[in-house]
Design an enzyme around this catalytic site. Structure first.
Site, PDB file in Angstrom:
ATOM      1  N   SER A 130      11.323   7.122  -1.335  1.00 42.28           N
ATOM      2  CA  SER A 130       9.892   7.331  -1.137  1.00 42.28           C
ATOM      3  C   SER A 130       9.636   8.474  -0.148  1.00 42.28           C
ATOM      4  CB  SER A 130       9.242   6.018  -0.691  1.00 42.28           C
ATOM      5  OG  SER A 130       7.835   6.102  -0.721  1.00 42.28           O
ATOM      6  N   MET A 131       8.989   8.229   0.989  1.00 43.24           N
ATOM      7  CA  MET A 131       8.820   9.292   1.973  1.00 43.24           C
ATOM      8  C   MET A 131      10.172   9.758   2.511  1.00 43.24           C
ATOM      9  SD  MET A 131       5.396   8.679   4.214  1.00 43.24           S
ATOM     10  CE  MET A 131       3.772   8.617   3.450  1.00 43.24           C
ATOM     11  N   TRP A 172       8.395  10.837  -2.398  1.00 41.20           N
ATOM     12  CA  TRP A 172       6.969  11.097  -2.187  1.00 41.20           C
ATOM     13  C   TRP A 172       6.824  12.226  -1.173  1.00 41.20           C
ATOM     14  CZ3 TRP A 172       3.270  11.675   1.437  1.00 41.20           C
ATOM     15  CH2 TRP A 172       1.919  11.473   1.084  1.00 41.20           C
ATOM     16  N   ASP A 190       6.372   4.112 -11.836  1.00 40.06           N
ATOM     17  CA  ASP A 190       6.000   4.342 -10.436  1.00 40.06           C
ATOM     18  C   ASP A 190       4.512   4.685 -10.346  1.00 40.06           C
ATOM     19  OD1 ASP A 190       5.771   5.106  -7.768  1.00 40.06           O
ATOM     20  OD2 ASP A 190       7.716   6.119  -7.751  1.00 40.06           O
ATOM     21  N   HIS A 208       8.382   2.041  -8.262  1.00 41.48           N
ATOM     22  CA  HIS A 208       8.617   2.782  -7.023  1.00 41.48           C
ATOM     23  C   HIS A 208       9.657   2.088  -6.157  1.00 41.48           C
ATOM     24  CE1 HIS A 208       7.605   5.601  -3.855  1.00 41.48           C
ATOM     25  NE2 HIS A 208       7.446   4.603  -3.004  1.00 41.48           N
TER      26      HIS A 208
END
Length: 273
Positions: free
Chosen positions: A143-144, A168, A189, A221
């Site tokens: 993700s991040m 992300w 996602d 996700h």
């Protein structure tokens, strides 16, 4: 076509970095690889620039030093959300550092800095630093943390591999990355939809770069937060191919793999040797 599918002959340097027996589909899909693994916890109080974590490493040093990978969790996540990757990758012949971030709300670029700080700690100060070849390093993240993986690769082109997992980031353009990158997205996602994240991440990476895009079928996700054979199989193959220069793993990446677990796969095959 036959030439493209033929296994390239290993150079002396590639042979030097090979760790473990010749791979098979079964060996890279297994929950554990050929190396016994130990682990050690790193307190946040003993490090600067990131939040500590857990180091997983092959117990034996009989084959020499290993490449190393730092892995970041995603937004609001802790290292527990990516911990399954630690022993799974380490047992294939890597030193793996699953980290906690300074705060769970840190943004992608902060996570990039923390991944690089973790690699610096791992190679310079950690108790396993003598087991690591500090010229063969990679980064991963969810993700991040995946967005941070891309930024870390951009900032440190000496890295050998990068793997963002359902990444992300607000930045959608990565034309300056020079690190071989495997982008893993998920077809279901809704937090980082592939159409606005993983796909543009991949397409904006230089066309001359060794890169691949793997879109998981029937995934979300949060699929990278639990043990997943498809993620493991192709992450192992990518890390082996580019951190270890081990062309024995090229067969799993080129030609592009297909299967029920894969919604889509794109690659710049054949990879340079």
């Amino acid at each position: 076509m036959a030439l493209a599918l033929a296994a390239p002959q290993a150079t002396a340097a590639e042979t030097e970095y090979r760790r473990g027996p010749a791979p098979t589909n079964s060996s890279i899909e297994a929950l554990r690889g050929p190396f016994a693994v130990s682990e050690t916890s790193v307190s946040s109080l003993l490090v600067t620039g990131f939040g500590g974590g857990t180091i997983y490493y092959p117990t034996s040093t009989a084959e020499g030093t290993f490449g190393a990978v730092a892995i970041s969790p995603g937004y609001t996540g802790t290292q527990s959300s990516i911990s399954w990757l630690g022993p799974r990758l380490a047992s294939q012949g890597f030193v793996v550092f699953t980290i906690d971030t300074n705060t769970t709300l840190d943004q992608p670029d902060s996570r990039a800095d923390q991944l690089l700080a973790a690699l610096d700690y791992l190679t310079q100060r950690s108790s396993v630093r003598t087991r690591i070849d500090n010229t063969r390093l990679g980064v991963m993240g969810h993700s991040m943390g995946g967005g941070g993986t891309l930024r870390a690769a951009e900032q440190r082109p000496s890295l050998q591999a990068a793997i963002p997992l359902t990444g992300w980031h607000t930045d959608k353009t990565w034309g300056s990355v020079r690190v071989p990158t495997l982008v893993i997205g998920a077809d279901g996602d809704t937090i980082a939809p592939v159409s606005s994240h993983s796909e543009p991440f991949y397409t904006t990476l230089p066309s001359t770069l060794d890169k691949a895009y793997l879109e998981l079928n029937g995934a979300t996700h949060f699929t990278p937060n639990t043990s997943n054979t498809t993620i493991a199989k192709y992450s192992i193959s990518w890390l082996k191919r580019f951190i270890d220069n081990d062309t024995r793993y090229e067969q799993f990446l080129c030609p592009a793999p297909r299967g029920a677990a894969i919604q889509e796969y794109r690659d710049t095959c054949p990879h340079s040797t």
